[in-house]
Design an enzyme around this catalytic site. Sequence first.
Site, PDB file in Angstrom:
ATOM      1  N   SER A  63      -2.246  13.453  20.384  1.00 49.60           N
ATOM      2  CA  SER A  63      -0.850  13.542  20.838  1.00 49.60           C
ATOM      3  C   SER A  63      -0.216  14.892  20.542  1.00 49.60           C
ATOM      4  O   SER A  63       0.603  15.376  21.326  1.00 49.60           O
ATOM      5  CB  SER A  63      -0.036  12.428  20.184  1.00 49.60           C
ATOM      6  OG  SER A  63      -0.098  12.510  18.763  1.00 49.60           O
ATOM      7  N   GLU A 139     -14.997  17.692  19.076  1.00 45.77           N
ATOM      8  CA  GLU A 139     -13.995  18.493  18.383  1.00 45.77           C
ATOM      9  C   GLU A 139     -14.640  19.421  17.359  1.00 45.77           C
ATOM     10  O   GLU A 139     -14.266  20.585  17.244  1.00 45.77           O
ATOM     11  CB  GLU A 139     -12.982  17.576  17.689  1.00 45.77           C
ATOM     12  CG  GLU A 139     -12.046  16.860  18.652  1.00 45.77           C
ATOM     13  CD  GLU A 139     -11.179  15.823  17.976  1.00 45.77           C
ATOM     14  OE1 GLU A 139     -10.202  15.382  18.598  1.00 45.77           O
ATOM     15  OE2 GLU A 139     -11.475  15.441  16.824  1.00 45.77           O
TER      16      GLU A 139
END
Length: 268
Positions: A63, A139
């Site tokens: 987010s 990631e």
Amino acid sequence: MLLRLPALLSWGLRCGSAAAPQRLVLKRKFSGGMEEEAKRKAGYMAVDNHVQNNQALGIGSGSTIVYAVNRIAKRVRDENLKIVCVPTSFQARQLILQHQLTLSDLDRHPELDVAIDGADEVDSDLNLIKGGGGCLTQEKIVAGCAKEFIVVADYRKDSKSLGEKWKRGVPIEVIPMAYVPVTKAIAAKFGGAAELRMAANKAGPVVTDNGNFILDWKFNNISDWKNVNVSIKMIPGVVETGLFIDMAERVYFGLEDGSVCFRDRHSH
């Protein structure tokens, strides 16, 4: 000069510095959207301080990164920046495309200038827990390819030690056929309990972008994270852990009072 002014103002304060006394007074201003405002300001400052023309960027997931990508897209339009973006997940890829940024990959750009990503928790040594959203392997690959790995977070993610605030455990990506042996091996070696992450809106486990499962290891009394991370990775069937040890160069924290502070690795 007007274009340069935001950058001059964007450096913020080192964590623990003088802005803190006003926090109680200003807290009400962001009630209801305080966390989102903190994420937005941290994301904007990270982009303003680290993104430059002619860079290859790693774009993280989650987010907080939505705000960072919004800022990147605005700066590309306003300043005509030439940058390419390498995503860490399907979500990050969609963000890049939605903002009409130049999409690339590690085949074409195996060396990145900067990677910007979020975190589930950050300890006092800038060790991270990541993977709450399930994208930990990609990631970590992208972060590992970057000359500079920058993390953006809000004040809720700042802890003295891992596990202090993040109670969902360390995510561990595993080959599906190995999840039971890996679960048992982790519990036997390090204690705690590793549980298969189940999907919220479908029957069965969460499946990563790589087609693997995720275990969430709820641990007890761990301090030597570097050795624990290496030991878990050596268990057959483990693809990657959500422990990002000695990787982040700087973390920006959006605070409750609307300010942003940062902490550098080995600067405390």
